[in-house]
Motif scaffolding. Sequence first.
Motif, PDB file in Angstrom:
ATOM      1  N   UNK A  53       0.810  -1.216   0.000  1.00 15.92           N
ATOM      2  CA  UNK A  53       0.000   0.000   0.000  1.00 15.92           C
ATOM      3  C   UNK A  53       0.843   1.266   0.000  1.00 15.92           C
ATOM      4  N   UNK A  54       2.155   1.126   0.029  1.00 13.24           N
ATOM      5  CA  UNK A  54       3.042   2.272   0.094  1.00 13.24           C
ATOM      6  C   UNK A  54       3.493   2.491   1.522  1.00 13.24           C
ATOM      7  N   UNK A  55       4.197   3.593   1.737  1.00 11.30           N
ATOM      8  CA  UNK A  55       4.684   3.867   3.082  1.00 11.30           C
ATOM      9  C   UNK A  55       3.517   4.137   4.022  1.00 11.30           C
ATOM     10  N   UNK A  56       3.710   3.816   5.287  1.00 12.69           N
ATOM     11  CA  UNK A  56       2.620   4.038   6.236  1.00 12.69           C
ATOM     12  C   UNK A  56       2.308   5.521   6.364  1.00 12.69           C
ATOM     13  N   UNK A  57       3.315   6.384   6.177  1.00  6.00           N
ATOM     14  CA  UNK A  57       3.081   7.822   6.262  1.00  6.00           C
ATOM     15  C   UNK A  57       2.149   8.286   5.138  1.00  6.00           C
ATOM     16  N   UNK A  58       2.345   7.733   3.933  1.00  2.67           N
ATOM     17  CA  UNK A  58       1.485   8.093   2.801  1.00  2.67           C
ATOM     18  C   UNK A  58       0.057   7.592   3.015  1.00  2.67           C
ATOM     19  N   UNK A  59      -0.070   6.373   3.536  1.00  7.31           N
ATOM     20  CA  UNK A  59      -1.396   5.809   3.804  1.00  7.31           C
ATOM     21  C   UNK A  59      -2.107   6.633   4.872  1.00  7.31           C
ATOM     22  N   UNK A  60      -1.390   7.000   5.917  1.00  5.74           N
ATOM     23  CA  UNK A  60      -1.981   7.805   6.988  1.00  5.74           C
ATOM     24  C   UNK A  60      -2.396   9.183   6.474  1.00  5.74           C
ATOM     25  N   UNK A  61      -1.545   9.798   5.644  1.00  9.91           N
ATOM     26  CA  UNK A  61      -1.864  11.120   5.096  1.00  9.91           C
ATOM     27  C   UNK A  61      -3.141  11.062   4.254  1.00  9.91           C
ATOM     28  N   UNK A  62      -3.281  10.013   3.449  1.00  3.48           N
ATOM     29  CA  UNK A  62      -4.491   9.856   2.639  1.00  3.48           C
ATOM     30  C   UNK A  62      -5.716   9.640   3.530  1.00  3.48           C
ATOM     31  N   UNK A  63      -5.576   8.802   4.561  1.00  3.66           N
ATOM     32  CA  UNK A  63      -6.670   8.572   5.502  1.00  3.66           C
ATOM     33  C   UNK A  63      -7.111   9.880   6.146  1.00  3.66           C
ATOM     34  N   UNK A  64      -6.149  10.670   6.652  1.00 12.06           N
ATOM     35  CA  UNK A  64      -6.476  11.937   7.317  1.00 12.06           C
ATOM     36  C   UNK A  64      -7.116  12.930   6.348  1.00 12.06           C
ATOM     37  N   UNK A  65      -6.627  12.981   5.107  1.00 16.29           N
ATOM     38  CA  UNK A  65      -7.219  13.884   4.112  1.00 16.29           C
ATOM     39  C   UNK A  65      -8.680  13.516   3.871  1.00 16.29           C
ATOM     40  N   UNK A  66      -8.932  12.232   3.723  1.00 11.55           N
ATOM     41  CA  UNK A  66     -10.311  11.796   3.497  1.00 11.55           C
ATOM     42  C   UNK A  66     -11.174  12.026   4.732  1.00 11.55           C
ATOM     43  N   UNK A  67     -10.578  11.909   5.907  1.00  8.85           N
ATOM     44  CA  UNK A  67     -11.313  12.189   7.136  1.00  8.85           C
ATOM     45  C   UNK A  67     -11.695  13.666   7.216  1.00  8.85           C
ATOM     46  N   UNK A  68     -10.732  14.553   6.936  1.00 10.45           N
ATOM     47  CA  UNK A  68     -11.003  16.003   6.967  1.00 10.45           C
ATOM     48  C   UNK A  68     -12.034  16.413   5.928  1.00 10.45           C
TER      49      UNK A  68
END
Length: 68
Positions: A14-29
């Motif tokens: 899925x890529x780096x965990x930082x990239x996955x987390x950033x995408x998750x947070x963007x979608x959350x916001x």
Amino acid sequence: MRVGAPWPDVPACYGSWQAVYALFRRRQRDGVWTCILAALQARADAAGLVDRQVSAAAGGRRRAPAAC
């Protein structure tokens, strides 16, 4: 109590965990998860899968201790 897995444990495919987390947070916001939940709830309600009877466990409610 913790639920789920730590972000660094995301599979490498899925890529780096930082990239996955950033995408998750963007979608959350952006409210994406709220919209998905509302759509799923509406679909379940339309299919008659929502039980509207409310019940509570004996003993009432207990609040979790405040976080430090």
